[in-house]
Every structure is written in C-alpha cells, then in structure tokens.
Design a protein around this motif. Sequence first.
Motif, PDB file in Angstrom:
ATOM      1  N   GLU A 134       0.828  -1.212   0.000  1.00 23.18           N
ATOM      2  CA  GLU A 134       0.000   0.000   0.000  1.00 23.18           C
ATOM      3  C   GLU A 134       0.862   1.260   0.000  1.00 23.18           C
ATOM      4  OE1 GLU A 134      -4.062  -1.559   2.241  1.00 23.18           O
ATOM      5  OE2 GLU A 134      -2.255  -1.164   3.433  1.00 23.18           O
ATOM      6  N   LEU A 135       1.979   1.224   0.741  1.00 21.68           N
ATOM      7  CA  LEU A 135       2.888   2.363   0.725  1.00 21.68           C
ATOM      8  C   LEU A 135       3.474   2.561  -0.671  1.00 21.68           C
ATOM      9  CD1 LEU A 135       4.436   4.631   2.102  1.00 21.68           C
ATOM     10  CD2 LEU A 135       6.160   2.952   2.797  1.00 21.68           C
ATOM     11  N   GLU A 136       3.899   1.488  -1.294  1.00 24.90           N
ATOM     12  CA  GLU A 136       4.430   1.581  -2.659  1.00 24.90           C
ATOM     13  C   GLU A 136       3.386   2.170  -3.598  1.00 24.90           C
ATOM     14  OE1 GLU A 136       6.513  -1.376  -5.904  1.00 24.90           O
ATOM     15  OE2 GLU A 136       4.652  -2.031  -4.965  1.00 24.90           O
ATOM     16  N   ASP A 137       2.135   1.730  -3.445  1.00 24.39           N
ATOM     17  CA  ASP A 137       1.054   2.189  -4.310  1.00 24.39           C
ATOM     18  C   ASP A 137       0.860   3.702  -4.182  1.00 24.39           C
ATOM     19  OD1 ASP A 137      -0.799   1.091  -6.200  1.00 24.39           O
ATOM     20  OD2 ASP A 137      -2.428   1.664  -4.842  1.00 24.39           O
ATOM     21  N   ILE A 138       0.894   4.205  -2.944  1.00 25.17           N
ATOM     22  CA  ILE A 138       0.719   5.649  -2.720  1.00 25.17           C
ATOM     23  C   ILE A 138       1.899   6.418  -3.323  1.00 25.17           C
ATOM     24  CG2 ILE A 138       0.574   7.468  -0.973  1.00 25.17           C
ATOM     25  CD1 ILE A 138      -0.696   5.321   0.900  1.00 25.17           C
ATOM     26  N   LEU A 139       3.107   5.931  -3.076  1.00 29.14           N
ATOM     27  CA  LEU A 139       4.294   6.616  -3.614  1.00 29.14           C
ATOM     28  C   LEU A 139       4.260   6.669  -5.140  1.00 29.14           C
ATOM     29  CD1 LEU A 139       7.082   5.138  -1.291  1.00 29.14           C
ATOM     30  CD2 LEU A 139       6.395   7.549  -1.413  1.00 29.14           C
ATOM     31  N   ALA A 140       3.858   5.555  -5.758  1.00 27.02           N
ATOM     32  CA  ALA A 140       3.872   5.484  -7.220  1.00 27.02           C
ATOM     33  C   ALA A 140       2.759   6.320  -7.850  1.00 27.02           C
ATOM     34  CB  ALA A 140       3.771   4.034  -7.674  1.00 27.02           C
ATOM     35  N   LYS A 141       1.554   6.231  -7.293  1.00 25.71           N
ATOM     36  CA  LYS A 141       0.402   6.851  -7.954  1.00 25.71           C
ATOM     37  C   LYS A 141       0.201   8.315  -7.582  1.00 25.71           C
ATOM     38  CE  LYS A 141      -2.048   2.505  -8.660  1.00 25.71           C
ATOM     39  NZ  LYS A 141      -3.198   1.655  -8.285  1.00 25.71           N
ATOM     40  N   LYS A 142       0.563   8.686  -6.360  1.00 28.22           N
ATOM     41  CA  LYS A 142       0.373  10.073  -5.948  1.00 28.22           C
ATOM     42  C   LYS A 142       1.617  10.925  -6.175  1.00 28.22           C
ATOM     43  CE  LYS A 142      -1.132  13.015  -2.109  1.00 28.22           C
ATOM     44  NZ  LYS A 142      -1.637  13.073  -0.704  1.00 28.22           N
ATOM     45  N   TYR A 143       2.792  10.332  -5.928  1.00 27.17           N
ATOM     46  CA  TYR A 143       4.027  11.116  -5.969  1.00 27.17           C
ATOM     47  C   TYR A 143       4.926  10.762  -7.158  1.00 27.17           C
ATOM     48  CZ  TYR A 143       2.659  12.359  -1.226  1.00 27.17           C
ATOM     49  OH  TYR A 143       1.970  12.822  -0.124  1.00 27.17           O
ATOM     50  N   TYR A 144       4.549   9.770  -7.945  1.00 28.30           N
ATOM     51  CA  TYR A 144       5.357   9.310  -9.073  1.00 28.30           C
ATOM     52  C   TYR A 144       6.766   8.924  -8.629  1.00 28.30           C
ATOM     53  CZ  TYR A 144       1.437  11.153 -11.674  1.00 28.30           C
ATOM     54  OH  TYR A 144       0.168  11.386 -12.141  1.00 28.30           O
ATOM     55  N   ILE A 145       6.830   8.294  -7.476  1.00 24.65           N
ATOM     56  CA  ILE A 145       8.062   7.692  -6.963  1.00 24.65           C
ATOM     57  C   ILE A 145       7.888   6.178  -7.072  1.00 24.65           C
ATOM     58  CG2 ILE A 145       9.466   7.273  -4.907  1.00 24.65           C
ATOM     59  CD1 ILE A 145       8.605  10.081  -3.937  1.00 24.65           C
ATOM     60  N   GLN A 146       8.782   5.506  -7.781  1.00 25.68           N
ATOM     61  CA  GLN A 146       8.645   4.064  -7.948  1.00 25.68           C
ATOM     62  C   GLN A 146       9.731   3.323  -7.170  1.00 25.68           C
ATOM     63  OE1 GLN A 146       6.119   2.142  -9.469  1.00 25.68           O
ATOM     64  NE2 GLN A 146       7.232   0.768  -8.114  1.00 25.68           N
ATOM     65  N   PRO A 147       9.374   2.704  -6.034  1.00 27.35           N
ATOM     66  CA  PRO A 147      10.350   1.890  -5.296  1.00 27.35           C
ATOM     67  C   PRO A 147      10.714   0.627  -6.073  1.00 27.35           C
ATOM     68  CG  PRO A 147       8.496   2.559  -3.909  1.00 27.35           C
ATOM     69  CD  PRO A 147       8.106   2.844  -5.325  1.00 27.35           C
ATOM     70  N   GLU A 148      11.682  -0.090  -5.532  1.00 24.15           N
ATOM     71  CA  GLU A 148      12.143  -1.328  -6.158  1.00 24.15           C
ATOM     72  C   GLU A 148      11.149  -2.462  -5.964  1.00 24.15           C
ATOM     73  OE1 GLU A 148      14.582  -4.391  -7.852  1.00 24.15           O
ATOM     74  OE2 GLU A 148      14.470  -2.221  -8.111  1.00 24.15           O
ATOM     75  N   LEU A 149      10.643  -2.615  -4.742  1.00 23.11           N
ATOM     76  CA  LEU A 149       9.704  -3.697  -4.468  1.00 23.11           C
ATOM     77  C   LEU A 149       8.949  -3.389  -3.190  1.00 23.11           C
ATOM     78  CD1 LEU A 149      10.534  -5.763  -1.911  1.00 23.11           C
ATOM     79  CD2 LEU A 149      12.301  -6.446  -3.493  1.00 23.11           C
TER      80      LEU A 149
END
Length: 495
Positions: free
Chosen positions: A341-356
């Motif tokens: 869920e944290l990855e999802d927020i970072l990717a969709k709201k902030y356009y930050i894509q973590p590794e996994l």
Amino acid sequence: MEKLNHFETPLFDALMEYVNNNTIPFHVPGHKKGNGMAKKFFDFVGKNVLSMDVTVFEQVDSLHKPTGPIKKAQELAADAFGADATFFVIHGTSGAIQAMILSVMGENEKIIVPRNIHKSVTSGIILSGAIPVYMQPEVDKNVGVALNVTPETVEEALRNNPDAKAVLIINPTYYGVSADIVKIAEIVHDYGAVLMVDEAHGPHLKFNEKLPISAMEAGADICAQSTHKIIGSMTQSSMLHVKSKRIDINRVKQVMSLLQTTSPSYILLASLDVARMQMVTEGKELLDRTIELAEYARREINNINGLYCFGNEIVGRDGAYDFDPTKITITAKGLGITGHELEDILAKKYYIQPELADMYNTLCVFSIGDTKENVDYLIRALREISETLYKDNVEMSKALDMPEIPEMVLSPRYAFECSNIALPLEESIGQISSEFLMAYPPGIPILCPGERITREIIEYVIEMKNAKLSIQGTEDPNVEYIKVVNDLQILNITA
C-alpha cells in the motif's frame, strides 16, 4: 604481472571507431543505424545509441569466441573484481546464476542453498538436474524480512550432507544483509565443496571499504553479479566472475556459449565495459556519496511517525554479519498499512517508484545515480503520507511466519517435467507440486517443484493474495490453480 590500464574501454572504443568511420551497414540489425526504425522510437532514443547497435564482426569481436576488444574488456573486468576470469552476460543475472550452477553441478548431485534464493537458482537446479538441500535463513520477525544464513547453519548442512558438491549463498540479500562469507568459504572448502555466490545485489561491494566484503575477496569460487543494479551498466547486463582453483574455466565458457544468444546486444556489452572503468577510476568517491545520501535518508525516515528503516543496528544478530547501507527498507506497519500500500501511494500520488514491496516493507535501492533533490522529495512524500495516516496506538500487524520448508518428494527437474494436472489451490494439499509458488519480487520460492503441498503453504499464499501481494510461478496467472504431479506410478511409490 603487467598492470592494466583501467581508464581503457576497449569494447566501447571499438564501437566508437565503427560509428566515427561512418561504416555502411550491410549487416543486421535491419534498422541500419536507425534509418529503418519507427520515427517515434528513433526520435526519442536518438541516432547515437542506434548507430552502435551492431552484430558480430571482427572489429567489435565475438562474445562466444572473444579474441579482440571483448576479450580485453573481460580481462579488465576480471582484474577489477579480483577474479581469474570474468564473463559478460547479456541475459541478466538470472542467466548468470543458471550458468554458474550448470558449470558445476550434474544430475543428482547435491547443492546446499538457502531457502530465500531467487527463482533463477531453482531454475538452474532444474536445468542441471541437481538435488537441492535447503538451509533456513535467520528471520527478523519485527520487519518480516529474511536475513542470511550463519556459518553454523552452513556447517550443519554440510555435516549432514558430506557428499554435497557445492554450497550457494546470497551476498548480500535483496535487503542488504550479508553473511560471514569469509568464514563460510573456509567451512565449505574444508568439506571439499565449491562456494557459489548470488551477488546480484553486490556488484559495488569491491569498490568501497564502508561496504561488506565482496564474494571474490572473501574466497568464493564463482559469483554472479547484477552490474546494472547499483553501478552504471544497462538493464539485463551482468557479470560472472570465476576463480580457477576449483572451477574449470573452460567448462564455464562452454556453458556460457550454450546459454547466451548468438546475437548479443553490443550496447549492453559496451555498458559493462564503461561501468567497470567508472568503478575502478572513481567508484570510491561515487559510492561515498551514495552511502552518505542513503544514511541521510535513513536518519530522516526514522524521524517520521509510523515509519522505520533498519540499518547497522541489525549487525551482530544471527544471520546479519554485515549490512549494505544503500538498501533503504521502509517498514510501514506503524502506519497501519502494508508495504504494498505504501508503494502504491508513492507510485500513484508522488510518481516515486520503489524497487519492491512486501507485506510490511517498501524497498528503495540507492545507487550512484541518485541525487539529493530526489532523496529530499522521497522524504517529503513519506512525511506527508505519515501526516495523513499516522495515529497514536495504531494496531500493528504481526509478521506472518513463512511456512516450514516442505518435504521434497521428487527432484525438481523430474517434478517439473513429468505428467501433471491442474487443481484448485485448496484441493492440492498433500499433492506433489509441479510448479513454483513464490512472492515476487524478490522471487523467493514458497514452494518448488517436487515438494509436498501443505495446508500451511496454501493458507500463506491466500493471505499474501488478500494483501494484494504478487504471487507468481503457476501457469494460472490468477494463482487459483496449481499443477501437481499426475504420474500414477510415481504417486504410488511416494504415497
């Protein structure tokens, strides 16, 4: 021995000579320096890259029988990484790991491996016909992350399996945790076995004293590295490093030639050449900066309510001999959310894509390409997420225990190749799996071909799916069905 000049980039230079001579290509690939490429792709990529996309000929050498610039580039890499021979790999570290195993292991020979191996290790075991003996790594239940294996665990496995031909370990893990590889190498060699290392996440270790020791320095016999993961080569480019005392280098050459394409990407190969040059000539400074940025991020994240990012405090625990600070594992359960869920927020709201992301954590990999500006943006995003979600006395979920390693009934290769039938997960309990079940990334198997399916495994998979984590390995993309062995003769023997 003649000292090599690591400012040289022989393969890249050969390609530049080809380009600068305006050589007319009557060879593949068909786009002919980009002239035949679709315009929108050409406009974005540009002529420079496409001009060096060539095929095998004398000027640029052959990957399968190198005598010129590729040979020299690989010799420079071997010198840089402390190997007797280095092979450039352009089908990823998964391919390098498979080659590593096939170079050493034969059918029905035992190989001791940790359970938190990448699926490429199991693939190599299937291809070779080897028999895996699994070691259980230590686990940090606070963050739900597998650490590493201890020397004691390795020695016990060898004591119980003195006929094992090889031991394979991970150095470091996806999350940056290293084993006491020097001691493990001594133990493995005392038993007359070969030490292989999956060093996919450690191509940078050799070039900065603040990092864990590299496999080649520690006494490993052969190791596979993802050059593209932390240092500056392109995706899919890797290296396989070999010491000749216990490994037949000619055998490795044969296996590499068997597995690799006869039409390698010279763009990927050249990126390996220049990545080696960069690391030897300025790697320490680049990595000093990377480590400094990562430690800054770790300190700031640990001051954010509801978040935790482990670091050197884990060193000294069983299975955590050392730690690579460039791995930023953000534990989000203090916010009452999963790592996914944290990855999802970072990717969709902030356009930050973590590794996994896994059940509890989101992993950000820091490298020589990171900037202070981008790190500050990540920290600001995490602060905003915390301000929105953090509550006092949030109920933190307890880390799920990984299922026990199931009984291996058949060899992975036999189970993978024999007759099978697809069953719903709930109806497969007690059967022998013909497929994998694994959380991906990072591709750690929960179940391997040839193993008995247990209720514990199926319940764990269902919990993972309910948490919207990716479970892969089955032919069924929804992981509702799993293929099981359907060979009546075998089933009668193993029942």
